[in-house]
Write a protein that holds these residues in place. Structure first.
Motif, PDB file in Angstrom:
ATOM      1  N   PRO A 110      -2.681  27.951  49.945  1.00  0.00           N
ATOM      2  CA  PRO A 110      -4.071  28.251  49.581  1.00  0.00           C
ATOM      3  C   PRO A 110      -4.876  27.033  49.135  1.00  0.00           C
ATOM      4  N   LYS A 124       1.542  32.033  47.347  1.00  0.00           N
ATOM      5  CA  LYS A 124       0.910  32.267  48.639  1.00  0.00           C
ATOM      6  C   LYS A 124      -0.054  33.449  48.564  1.00  0.00           C
ATOM      7  N   ALA A 125      -1.139  33.353  49.321  1.00  0.00           N
ATOM      8  CA  ALA A 125      -2.025  34.509  49.487  1.00  0.00           C
ATOM      9  C   ALA A 125      -1.320  35.515  50.399  1.00  0.00           C
ATOM     10  N   GLU A 126      -1.647  36.778  50.236  1.00  0.00           N
ATOM     11  CA  GLU A 126      -0.885  37.822  50.927  1.00  0.00           C
ATOM     12  C   GLU A 126      -1.779  38.798  51.684  1.00  0.00           C
ATOM     13  N   GLU A 127      -1.255  39.277  52.804  1.00  0.00           N
ATOM     14  CA  GLU A 127      -1.862  40.389  53.512  1.00  0.00           C
ATOM     15  C   GLU A 127      -1.389  41.684  52.847  1.00  0.00           C
ATOM     16  N   THR A 186      -5.763  32.259  44.763  1.00  0.00           N
ATOM     17  CA  THR A 186      -4.858  32.982  45.656  1.00  0.00           C
ATOM     18  C   THR A 186      -5.106  34.468  45.429  1.00  0.00           C
ATOM     19  N   SER A 215      -5.506  28.214  53.489  1.00  0.00           N
ATOM     20  CA  SER A 215      -4.635  28.996  54.355  1.00  0.00           C
ATOM     21  C   SER A 215      -3.829  29.948  53.486  1.00  0.00           C
ATOM     22  N   PHE A 216      -3.195  30.930  54.105  1.00  0.00           N
ATOM     23  CA  PHE A 216      -2.402  31.887  53.336  1.00  0.00           C
ATOM     24  C   PHE A 216      -1.149  31.239  52.762  1.00  0.00           C
ATOM     25  N   ASP A 217      -0.483  30.405  53.543  1.00  0.00           N
ATOM     26  CA  ASP A 217       0.752  29.774  53.077  1.00  0.00           C
ATOM     27  C   ASP A 217       0.492  28.669  52.060  1.00  0.00           C
ATOM     28  N   THR A 263      -5.062  38.638  47.579  1.00  0.00           N
ATOM     29  CA  THR A 263      -4.700  39.546  48.667  1.00  0.00           C
ATOM     30  C   THR A 263      -5.926  39.892  49.507  1.00  0.00           C
ATOM     31  N   THR A 264      -5.722  39.984  50.813  1.00  0.00           N
ATOM     32  CA  THR A 264      -6.780  40.387  51.726  1.00  0.00           C
ATOM     33  C   THR A 264      -6.681  41.874  52.036  1.00  0.00           C
TER      34      THR A 264
END
Length: 318
Positions: A135, A289-292, A140, A131-133, A142-143
């Motif tokens: 990972p 966190k992964a990020e938009e 990790t 998940s983004f929050d 960016t999308t």
């Protein structure tokens, strides 16, 4: 015989010394090593890589000084990804995968080396992260996913009487397929019919594009590496058949796309570099966190607007 043996020994010692000297120049003490694996030579992906390196440099991490960057490009050949990934993961302190295929390949190598990614449309569905929050695992990043609802809304603004849309995608690209499914739902809710066709190679692009343009009023493009790499085939037909093409990549607009709504890929690379810097400073990748994309933008092609007779003034300042 003895003289010959001595000469060989001296040459071996000299060779070892030169090798050691060369290695010491290549890798300095305390120099961090960063591997970059890019799936294909494509302007948006190139922009992401350049942004990544530029941000590192601006933040004091210079290639050849306190970091060493090891860059490999698979040129769209999936069969070369495993060996490239193994080499990069083994030789570097952290690695960056640009595009979904690269990220997946790097993660397939058993290792504790942290994996960053960028330009991955749906990292959760691609099983790059949980998940983004949170990972999970060792990845990790960016999308580059552009919101579908907003893109469709923009399209309706410039083509208010739109009834039928064509969508083309590569059948073996999971992220493209997922984008198509989302787009179909949004178009259906808006009362717009979709005609979807898949391709398996660049050889299919011209005929498939022509077929879709003969049946529809506009071609809606998902983020798709294979098609994007041959975008001029699509845009040449757009000019010939007077059917607009819209995209999620601003970097494709100058190639003849009418307008794009999506991330600035250079800025996306810079955003990913800031995650890399956190790792270089000792932060645990599990806590990043992964990020938009930090921001979206509309990019228009005024020449195509004039050629196609489509007014873009309603979206120019969005």
């Amino acid at each position: 015989m003895k003289k010959k043996w001595v000469l060989v020994s001296l040459m071996a010692i000299l060779g070892f010394g030169l090798t050691a000297c060369s290695q010491s120049k290549d890798v300095k003490k305390d120099q961090k090593r960063i591997g970059i694996l890019q799936y294909i030579e494509l302007e948006p992906l190139d922009a992401a890589r350049k942004g990544f390196i530029a941000e590192l440099k601006e933040q004091g991490y210079r290639d050849g000084d306190n970091i060493r960057i090891d860059y490999k490009n698979a040129q769209g050949d999936q069969s070369s990804l495993p060996s490239m990934s193994e080499k990069l993961v083994a030789d570097n302190d952290l690695v960056l995968g640009i595009a979904t295929q690269s990220a997946q390949s790097l993660l397939a190598v058993p290792s504790e080396t942290p994996v960053l990614f960028t330009a991955v449309s749906d990292p959760v569905s691609a099983k790059v992260i949980k998940s983004f929050d949170q990972p999970g695992g060792r990845a990790t990043g960016t999308t580059n996913m552009a919101p579908v609802k907003e893109r469709v809304a923009l399209l309706q603004k410039v083509m208010p009487n739109l009834k039928k849309v064509g969508i083309m995608y590569t059948t073996n690209e999971l992220n493209s397929e997922l984008q198509v499914e989302r787009a179909k739902k949004v178009f259906q809710k808006a009362g717009i019919e979709t005609v979807v066709k898949g391709i398996s190679s660049t050889n299919d692009i011209q005929d498939t594009t022509r077929s879709l343009m003969e049946q529809t009023e506009v071609l809606y493009m998902p983020t798709d590496g294979l098609i994007d790499s041959s975008i001029t085939i699509v845009t040449d037909l757009s000019k010939e058949m007077k059917i607009p093409v819209v995209s999620g990549s601003a970097d494709l607009v100058k190639a003849g796309v009418l307008f794009a709504y999506g991330p600035d890929y250079e800025q996306l690379g810079r955003q990913t570099a800031r995650q890399a810097i956190a790792l270089l400073k000792g932060k645990d990748i599990a806590t990043i966190k992964a990020e938009e994309p930090a921001g979206m933008r509309v990019t228009i092609n005024q020449d195509m607007s004039t050629l196609l007779g489509i007014d873009l003034s309603s979206i120019e300042e969005k």
